[in-house]
Design an enzyme around this catalytic site. Structure first.
Site, PDB file in Angstrom:
ATOM      1  N   ALA A 122      44.763  28.777  38.264  1.00  0.00           N
ATOM      2  CA  ALA A 122      44.969  27.545  39.144  1.00  0.00           C
ATOM      3  C   ALA A 122      43.854  27.517  40.854  1.00  0.00           C
ATOM      4  CB  ALA A 122      46.232  26.569  40.116  1.00  0.00           C
ATOM      5  N   TYR A 152      38.808  36.811  43.638  1.00  0.00           N
ATOM      6  CA  TYR A 152      39.828  35.993  42.110  1.00  0.00           C
ATOM      7  C   TYR A 152      39.466  35.003  42.347  1.00  0.00           C
ATOM      8  CZ  TYR A 152      43.977  35.933  39.425  1.00  0.00           C
ATOM      9  OH  TYR A 152      45.395  34.935  38.356  1.00  0.00           O
ATOM     10  N   GLU A 194      53.608  41.046  44.746  1.00  0.00           N
ATOM     11  CA  GLU A 194      55.313  39.902  44.321  1.00  0.00           C
ATOM     12  C   GLU A 194      54.079  39.073  44.977  1.00  0.00           C
ATOM     13  OE1 GLU A 194      54.696  42.845  46.286  1.00  0.00           O
ATOM     14  OE2 GLU A 194      56.344  41.877  48.152  1.00  0.00           O
TER      15      GLU A 194
HETATM   16  P1  NAD Z   1      50.291  41.648  35.878  1.00  0.00           P
HETATM   17  O1  NAD Z   1      49.263  42.433  36.729  1.00  0.00           O
HETATM   18  O2  NAD Z   1      52.137  41.554  36.259  1.00  0.00           O
HETATM   19  O3  NAD Z   1      49.397  42.504  34.226  1.00  0.00           O
HETATM   20  C1  NAD Z   1      48.354  42.584  34.509  1.00  0.00           C
HETATM   21  C2  NAD Z   1      48.064  43.902  33.496  1.00  0.00           C
HETATM   22  O4  NAD Z   1      46.845  43.913  32.754  1.00  0.00           O
HETATM   23  C3  NAD Z   1      48.505  45.235  34.385  1.00  0.00           C
HETATM   24  O5  NAD Z   1      49.898  45.423  33.628  1.00  0.00           O
HETATM   25  C4  NAD Z   1      47.937  45.564  34.958  1.00  0.00           C
HETATM   26  O6  NAD Z   1      47.881  47.069  34.494  1.00  0.00           O
HETATM   27  C5  NAD Z   1      47.005  45.396  33.525  1.00  0.00           C
HETATM   28  N1  NAD Z   1      45.254  46.110  34.004  1.00  0.00           N
HETATM   29  C6  NAD Z   1      44.625  45.784  34.947  1.00  0.00           C
HETATM   30  N2  NAD Z   1      43.337  46.709  34.315  1.00  0.00           N
HETATM   31  C7  NAD Z   1      43.684  47.198  33.386  1.00  0.00           C
HETATM   32  C8  NAD Z   1      42.373  47.117  32.487  1.00  0.00           C
HETATM   33  N3  NAD Z   1      41.120  46.966  33.363  1.00  0.00           N
HETATM   34  N4  NAD Z   1      42.821  47.568  31.487  1.00  0.00           N
HETATM   35  C9  NAD Z   1      43.494  47.040  30.713  1.00  0.00           C
HETATM   36  N5  NAD Z   1      45.347  46.981  31.471  1.00  0.00           N
HETATM   37  C10 NAD Z   1      44.421  46.577  32.640  1.00  0.00           C
HETATM   38  O7  NAD Z   1      49.696  40.502  35.804  1.00  0.00           O
HETATM   39  P2  NAD Z   1      50.400  38.595  34.507  1.00  0.00           P
HETATM   40  O8  NAD Z   1      51.111  38.207  35.721  1.00  0.00           O
HETATM   41  O9  NAD Z   1      51.275  38.814  33.880  1.00  0.00           O
HETATM   42  O10 NAD Z   1      49.248  38.185  34.940  1.00  0.00           O
HETATM   43  C11 NAD Z   1      48.746  38.084  33.383  1.00  0.00           C
HETATM   44  C12 NAD Z   1      47.059  37.075  33.560  1.00  0.00           C
HETATM   45  O11 NAD Z   1      47.567  36.578  33.544  1.00  0.00           O
HETATM   46  C13 NAD Z   1      46.010  37.931  34.675  1.00  0.00           C
HETATM   47  O12 NAD Z   1      45.173  37.373  33.746  1.00  0.00           O
HETATM   48  C14 NAD Z   1      46.405  36.942  36.023  1.00  0.00           C
HETATM   49  O13 NAD Z   1      45.777  36.749  36.675  1.00  0.00           O
HETATM   50  C15 NAD Z   1      47.047  35.272  34.811  1.00  0.00           C
HETATM   51  N6  NAD Z   1      47.171  34.301  36.101  1.00  0.00           N
HETATM   52  C16 NAD Z   1      49.008  35.029  36.036  1.00  0.00           C
HETATM   53  C17 NAD Z   1      49.808  33.728  36.909  1.00  0.00           C
HETATM   54  C18 NAD Z   1      50.658  34.391  38.010  1.00  0.00           C
HETATM   55  O14 NAD Z   1      51.600  33.765  39.040  1.00  0.00           O
HETATM   56  N7  NAD Z   1      51.091  35.490  37.154  1.00  0.00           N
HETATM   57  C19 NAD Z   1      48.575  32.453  37.721  1.00  0.00           C
HETATM   58  C20 NAD Z   1      47.589  32.424  37.087  1.00  0.00           C
HETATM   59  C21 NAD Z   1      46.692  33.538  36.172  1.00  0.00           C
END
Ligand code: NAD
Length: 329
Positions: A122, A152, A194
């Site tokens: 979003a 971002y 977080e």
């Molecule tokens: P998270 O940070 O828990 O998980 C992301 C994972 O990606 C981490 O474990 C990190 O170590 C891994 N990572 C980062 N760089 C990397 C690399 N170069 N190679 C391999 N792994 C790598 O985040 P999440 O909440 O699980 O989010 C997952 C996806 O969803 C992301 O793309 C995030 O931008 C998107 N997203 C999440 C939310 C949310 O509310 N959690 C909202 C919008 C979008």
């Protein structure tokens, strides 16, 4: 179906860890789970998956992740966190562009990937449409003209378009969901990355355990958001991946609450009242944000519907267990 090989990137993270479990329960085939973190930092390590540690910023690592005939990719890997992280780490957030770019390039070279999911956000939406706490809900078209969250959000918007053009020019079917604030167990609740639901649980649990009921809230607490429980997220990802939706679509809850109302819910779950103070200088993001789910309902006949109260009760219970277990070690 059983011969399919599926890759989940960011599998050591919050959503990736849950998605691996969801896909296994669905019985999709073999699952490859990749993250750059050491295994002891993964929120969930599933032994039935082929787990790999690779830094997917690099093309050769992306190529390795697709070895063995991977046909579907769920690309969730990104350097991200809540407001406190993304406002202070814009360059790091933008470097995630390397992950999606190299994953798509590796898929093109490998030639077997027929579906590619990209986790957008979003944060791609135009900031000018989010200045009112009574946000009616962001529609997909509100991403343009572009004025995304600096850092971002721009990375996500660029990567969405990269997916679109890899589909048009190289025939890799891409599916893109714009997640709105996902929360649940097995996620970050401290350390600076977080997000609000987990942070509120941590603060209230700390108060409950210590007896000191003072709590700081970032901003005036009237800013609004919607929060999607993780089970709605994994189900939605699956539905969108299998659908014909060939444009970025919202995947979020439309149950909009203020941060103060979110705290009310956590207080109710915990059975205590907090003394709230407001830090107007802390990162607070846009003023009002929620998901307009008209399009997803039209396309899928479904939208996230787990109530915030139910989802927060499960999240609170998990964080409480983690914090009390740490305290007794
Ligand atoms: P998270 O940070 O828990 O998980 C992301 C994972 O990606 C981490 O474990 C990190 O170590 C891994 N990572 C980062 N760089 C990397 C690399 N170069 N190679 C391999 N792994 C790598 O985040 P999440 O909440 O699980 O989010 C997952 C996806 O969803 C992301 O793309 C995030 O931008 C998107 N997203 C999440 C939310 C949310 O509310 N959690 C909202 C919008 C979008």
């Amino acid at each position: 179906m059983a011969s399919e090989k599926i890759l989940v990137t960011g599998a050591g993270g919050f959503i990736g860890g849950h998605l691996v479990e969801y896909l296994r329960n669905k019985g999709v085939g073999d699952i490859v789970a990749v993250d750059k973190k050491p295994y002891d930092e993964w929120y969930q390590v599933h032994d039935y998956a082929e787990n790999k540690i690779l830094d997917l910023q690099y093309l050769d690592a992306c190529e390795k992740s697709l070895e063995g005939g991977v046909t579907k990719v769920y690309n969730l890997a990104a350097d991200m966190g809540g407001m406190g992280f993304i406002e202070n780490n814009k360059a790091l957030c933008m470097l995630s562009v390397l992950i999606n770019t190299h994953m798509l390039e590796a898929a093109r070279h490998q030639g077997k990937v027929d579906r590619f999911f990209y986790a957008s956000s979003a944060c791609v939406y135009n900031g000018e449409k989010q200045q009112d706490v009574n946000n009616p809900g962001l529609k997909e078209e509100d991403a343009y003209p572009a004025l995304a969250e600096d850092g971002y959000g721009w990375e996500k918007l660029f990567s969405e378009r990269m997916c679109r053009h890899f589909e048009e020019d190289f025939g890799i079917t891409c599916r893109v969901a714009r997640f709105h604030n996902v929360y649940g167990p097995f996620g970050t609740y401290d350390g600076g990355r977080e997000k609000a639901p987990a942070a509120m649980c941590r603060k209230v649990i700390t108060a409950k355990l210590s007896g000191n009921h003072k709590m700081e809230i970032w901003g005036d607490g009237e800013q609004t958001r919607s929060f999607m429980y993780i089970d709605d997220c994994t189900l939605g990802v699956d539905k969108i991946m299998d659908s014909d939706i060939d444009f970025p679509i919202n995947l979020g809850s439309d149950e909009m609450v203020s941060i103060n109302q979110l705290v009310d819910i956590v207080e109710d779950i915990a059975g205590i009242k907090m003394e709230r103070t407001y830090n107007l200088d802390a990162p607070k993001g846009v003023r009002g944000r929620s998901s307009d789910n008209t399009l997803i309902k039209k396309e899928l006949g479904w939208a996230p519907d787990i109530s915030l109260r139910d989802g927060m009760a499960k999240t609170y219970a998990w964080i409480y267990d983690q914090m009390t277990a740490k305290a007794t070690v």
